[in-house]
Scaffold this motif. Structure first.
Motif, PDB file in Angstrom:
ATOM      1  N   THR A 355      29.545  50.717  28.362  1.00 42.44           N
ATOM      2  CA  THR A 355      30.815  50.074  28.716  1.00 42.44           C
ATOM      3  C   THR A 355      30.873  49.757  30.206  1.00 42.44           C
ATOM      4  OG1 THR A 355      31.868  52.237  29.016  1.00 42.44           O
ATOM      5  CG2 THR A 355      32.016  51.229  26.825  1.00 42.44           C
ATOM      6  N   ILE A 356      29.711  49.526  30.803  1.00 43.06           N
ATOM      7  CA  ILE A 356      29.642  49.342  32.251  1.00 43.06           C
ATOM      8  C   ILE A 356      30.347  48.073  32.720  1.00 43.06           C
ATOM      9  CG2 ILE A 356      27.450  48.070  32.309  1.00 43.06           C
ATOM     10  CD1 ILE A 356      26.683  49.791  34.741  1.00 43.06           C
ATOM     11  N   GLU A 357      30.495  47.090  31.855  1.00 47.80           N
ATOM     12  CA  GLU A 357      31.141  45.834  32.254  1.00 47.80           C
ATOM     13  C   GLU A 357      32.568  46.070  32.721  1.00 47.80           C
ATOM     14  OE1 GLU A 357      29.792  42.893  32.689  1.00 47.80           O
ATOM     15  OE2 GLU A 357      27.859  43.781  32.141  1.00 47.80           O
ATOM     16  N   SER A 358      33.272  47.013  32.077  1.00 48.99           N
ATOM     17  CA  SER A 358      34.657  47.288  32.480  1.00 48.99           C
ATOM     18  C   SER A 358      34.706  47.903  33.878  1.00 48.99           C
ATOM     19  CB  SER A 358      35.319  48.235  31.473  1.00 48.99           C
ATOM     20  OG  SER A 358      34.632  49.478  31.436  1.00 48.99           O
ATOM     21  N   GLU A 359      33.685  48.655  34.242  1.00 44.94           N
ATOM     22  CA  GLU A 359      33.652  49.267  35.570  1.00 44.94           C
ATOM     23  C   GLU A 359      33.236  48.263  36.639  1.00 44.94           C
ATOM     24  OE1 GLU A 359      33.054  53.350  36.054  1.00 44.94           O
ATOM     25  OE2 GLU A 359      32.027  53.582  34.128  1.00 44.94           O
ATOM     26  N   LYS A 360      32.505  47.240  36.247  1.00 44.26           N
ATOM     27  CA  LYS A 360      32.122  46.206  37.205  1.00 44.26           C
ATOM     28  C   LYS A 360      33.339  45.479  37.747  1.00 44.26           C
ATOM     29  CE  LYS A 360      27.422  45.173  35.579  1.00 44.26           C
ATOM     30  NZ  LYS A 360      26.524  44.155  34.979  1.00 44.26           N
ATOM     31  N   GLU A 361      34.312  45.216  36.900  1.00 43.00           N
ATOM     32  CA  GLU A 361      35.525  44.537  37.344  1.00 43.00           C
ATOM     33  C   GLU A 361      36.304  45.413  38.314  1.00 43.00           C
ATOM     34  OE1 GLU A 361      38.496  41.730  37.874  1.00 43.00           O
ATOM     35  OE2 GLU A 361      36.427  41.580  37.145  1.00 43.00           O
ATOM     36  N   PHE A 362      36.366  46.708  38.022  1.00 41.85           N
ATOM     37  CA  PHE A 362      37.054  47.638  38.927  1.00 41.85           C
ATOM     38  C   PHE A 362      36.357  47.665  40.281  1.00 41.85           C
ATOM     39  CE2 PHE A 362      37.236  51.879  40.830  1.00 41.85           C
ATOM     40  CZ  PHE A 362      38.603  52.014  41.021  1.00 41.85           C
ATOM     41  N   LEU A 363      35.028  47.710  40.274  1.00 45.25           N
ATOM     42  CA  LEU A 363      34.280  47.741  41.527  1.00 45.25           C
ATOM     43  C   LEU A 363      34.464  46.457  42.315  1.00 45.25           C
ATOM     44  CD1 LEU A 363      32.284  49.274  43.340  1.00 45.25           C
ATOM     45  CD2 LEU A 363      30.420  48.214  42.059  1.00 45.25           C
ATOM     46  N   ARG A 364      34.518  45.330  41.622  1.00 45.10           N
ATOM     47  CA  ARG A 364      34.719  44.049  42.306  1.00 45.10           C
ATOM     48  C   ARG A 364      36.052  44.045  43.044  1.00 45.10           C
ATOM     49  NH1 ARG A 364      37.460  39.721  42.122  1.00 45.10           N
ATOM     50  NH2 ARG A 364      38.581  40.337  40.239  1.00 45.10           N
ATOM     51  N   LYS A 365      37.114  44.477  42.374  1.00 46.02           N
ATOM     52  CA  LYS A 365      38.434  44.525  43.010  1.00 46.02           C
ATOM     53  C   LYS A 365      38.443  45.511  44.175  1.00 46.02           C
ATOM     54  CE  LYS A 365      41.084  43.227  38.903  1.00 46.02           C
ATOM     55  NZ  LYS A 365      42.119  43.672  37.918  1.00 46.02           N
ATOM     56  N   LEU A 366      37.723  46.597  43.999  1.00 47.75           N
ATOM     57  CA  LEU A 366      37.633  47.597  45.061  1.00 47.75           C
ATOM     58  C   LEU A 366      36.961  47.022  46.295  1.00 47.75           C
ATOM     59  CD1 LEU A 366      38.034  50.649  45.735  1.00 47.75           C
ATOM     60  CD2 LEU A 366      35.722  51.011  44.860  1.00 47.75           C
ATOM     61  N   ARG A 367      35.857  46.305  46.096  1.00 45.59           N
ATOM     62  CA  ARG A 367      35.139  45.722  47.213  1.00 45.59           C
ATOM     63  C   ARG A 367      35.959  44.652  47.928  1.00 45.59           C
ATOM     64  NH1 ARG A 367      32.241  48.721  49.311  1.00 45.59           N
ATOM     65  NH2 ARG A 367      31.569  46.959  50.565  1.00 45.59           N
ATOM     66  N   ASP A 368      36.814  43.958  47.203  1.00 47.07           N
ATOM     67  CA  ASP A 368      37.656  42.924  47.817  1.00 47.07           C
ATOM     68  C   ASP A 368      38.612  43.519  48.848  1.00 47.07           C
ATOM     69  OD1 ASP A 368      36.485  40.937  46.371  1.00 47.07           O
ATOM     70  OD2 ASP A 368      38.052  40.804  44.851  1.00 47.07           O
ATOM     71  N   GLY A 369      38.893  44.826  48.724  1.00 50.95           N
ATOM     72  CA  GLY A 369      39.829  45.454  49.645  1.00 50.95           C
ATOM     73  C   GLY A 369      39.201  45.937  50.937  1.00 50.95           C
ATOM     74  N   TYR A 370      37.886  45.832  51.056  1.00 45.33           N
ATOM     75  CA  TYR A 370      37.193  46.316  52.250  1.00 45.33           C
ATOM     76  C   TYR A 370      36.809  45.171  53.183  1.00 45.33           C
ATOM     77  CZ  TYR A 370      36.576  50.812  49.858  1.00 45.33           C
ATOM     78  OH  TYR A 370      36.789  52.007  49.224  1.00 45.33           O
ATOM     79  N   ASN A 371      36.534  45.556  54.433  1.00 47.09           N
ATOM     80  CA  ASN A 371      36.012  44.632  55.449  1.00 47.09           C
ATOM     81  C   ASN A 371      36.946  43.464  55.725  1.00 47.09           C
ATOM     82  OD1 ASN A 371      33.518  46.144  55.760  1.00 47.09           O
ATOM     83  ND2 ASN A 371      32.996  45.373  53.722  1.00 47.09           N
ATOM     84  N   ASN A 372      38.239  43.743  55.603  1.00 50.15           N
ATOM     85  CA  ASN A 372      39.302  42.826  56.002  1.00 50.15           C
ATOM     86  C   ASN A 372      40.429  43.668  56.575  1.00 50.15           C
ATOM     87  OD1 ASN A 372      38.585  39.989  55.109  1.00 50.15           O
ATOM     88  ND2 ASN A 372      38.295  41.118  53.190  1.00 50.15           N
ATOM     89  N   LEU A 373      41.057  43.160  57.632  1.00 48.59           N
ATOM     90  CA  LEU A 373      42.159  43.909  58.235  1.00 48.59           C
ATOM     91  C   LEU A 373      43.321  44.044  57.256  1.00 48.59           C
ATOM     92  CD1 LEU A 373      42.750  45.329  60.884  1.00 48.59           C
ATOM     93  CD2 LEU A 373      43.831  43.228  61.724  1.00 48.59           C
TER      94      LEU A 373
END
Length: 411
Positions: A355-373
């Motif tokens: 079921t790794i595909e469901s965790e990929k979406e969570f990780l994508r959203k998580l990464r969007d929150g980094y490296n921006n003020l």
């Protein structure tokens, strides 16, 4: 290696022999409760207590220190200077070697990694030296918890620390020069582990990870953080690129929670430098989000941060304590090669990969929150609320510079 409850044994006192303990107490004038404290915590007596004990037993302080395994730097230096004589006293039969019976079994294989079931020590002894780029270790905490593997999680302190040094030693051997090693544990155990690791790796950070809740314990401060030790093999790590984090703002009005010295115009648009205190790592305790039902597990956010900071794509990541498999799943999603082993059941880890595909979406959203003020959502809200943004303060600086140049030309 420090052996617990060695104090009584040095003086021939049986732990449950009240008569001999009382006799020793009267002989030294030291209370039974304090003698028990020295024994139960393996704490070296000091001050007048040490003087009295030495006089009553005709032992020297150095002898007691050696027998208790509590050595200061001066004693270690003396041992080192006389290592040839000491080595003659240590015969080969005193150095017990652990028999290796490699009964590990391959349970899962992907294009990037392999998961084995078995004992991590047996498995690591089959691994080549200097071959792993990043190691993350989250051993059992010795809290007498019941694990599916049936391991003994209630060892004597000396046994637990000896075991920790054993697996840590193998981890150090298989770690590449320039590789990084992280050890997740309670502060109590990591204070001892740091003593061992400091002589073999280069200390980088003691990272405190907020628990989010404090548990009341009578007579003590409420424990409120986990310890994450960060070491590297060699002078410095080959890879170190930590994420930048968003600025702290109010979740309701999006206003500043800190002024960062008032230098808004100097804030990096990519975010704030990471510190060694992490407040944004949640624990995974709710059954709704857990991937295994029998024990707590670590969050994707924690492993994403560690792998992002200390590894690159196609680097090899190793975790000797598989648990819920979060290290392996995050490594797979981030395109790192990985090797894992778990001594207990691994069905939950195998199912997690299905079921790794469901965790990929969570990780994508998580990464969007980094490296921006600010996140895109918060940035838009701040604009609507008339709050400053990186563009507005930079624009303001340009206007001030233009006005200054005009005034300069006028004079």
């Amino acid at each position: 290696m420090i052996d617990s409850k060695m104090f009584f044994r040095i003086f021939g006192i049986k732990e449950n022999d009240k008569k001999s303990l009382s006799k020793f107490s009267k002989k030294t004038g030291i209370s039974v409760s304090r003698l028990k404290h020295y024994n139960n915590t393996n704490t070296l007596p000091s001050g007048k207590d040490l003087e009295i004990i030495c006089e009553a037993t005709s032992m020297k302080p150095i002898e007691i220190m050696l027998k208790m395994g509590r050595l200061d730097r001066k004693t270690v230096s003396l041992i080192r200077n006389n290592s040839d004589k000491i080595a003659e006293l240590i015969t080969p039969d005193l150095i017990a070697k652990r028999e290796t019976t490699d009964k590990t079994e391959l349970r899962l294989e992907t294009s990037l990694g392999k998961l084995y079931q078995g004992d991590c020590l047996d498995f690591m002894r089959t691994m080549k030296s200097d071959g792993v780029d990043l190691i993350f270790a989250d051993p059992p905490f010795n809290l007498n918890k019941l694990y599916p593997s049936g391991i003994n999680d209630d060892l004597k302190e000396s046994q637990y620390l000896e075991w920790c040094e054993e697996w840590a030693g193998e981890c150090i051997r298989i770690l590449k020069p320039g590789g990084s090693m992280f050890v997740w544990n309670l502060p109590k155990w990591n204070t001892a582990m740091s003593e061992y690791l400091n002589g073999r790796l280069t200390f980088r950070h003691w990272i405190s990870v907020d628990i989010k809740s404090s548990f009341p314990i009578s007579g003590r401060l409420y424990p409120s953080h986990y310890s994450l030790l960060y070491y590297c093999k060699g002078e410095k790590p080959s890879t170190f690129h930590p994420d930048r984090l968003p600025m702290e703002i109010c979740p309701h009005c999006q206003g500043d929670l800190r002024d960062y010295g008032g230098y808004k115009n100097k804030m990096n648009p990519k975010g704030v430098n990471m510190t060694d205190v992490w407040f944004d790592i949640p624990t995974v305790r709710h059954a709704k989000y857990k991937k295994r039902k029998t024990a707590n597990e670590l969050s994707v956010r924690l492993l994403d941060r560690i792998l992002e900071m200390s590894s690159n794509e196609h680097d090899l990541v190793f975790d000797p304590f598989g648990g819920s498999g979060v290290t392996y799943v995050v490594a797979e999603m981030k395109k790192r090669r990985w090797i894992g082993i778990e001594i207990g059941p691994v069905d939950d880890i195998v199912n997690r990969f299905e079921t790794i595909e469901s965790e990929k979406e969570f990780l994508r959203k998580l990464r969007d929150g980094y490296n921006n003020l600010f996140t895109d959502e918060n940035l838009e809200k701040r604009r609507r609320n008339g709050l400053w943004t990186p563009e507005s303060v930079r624009k303001g600086d340009k206007s001030k510079q233009l006005q200054f140049d005009m005034n300069l030309r006028a004079t």
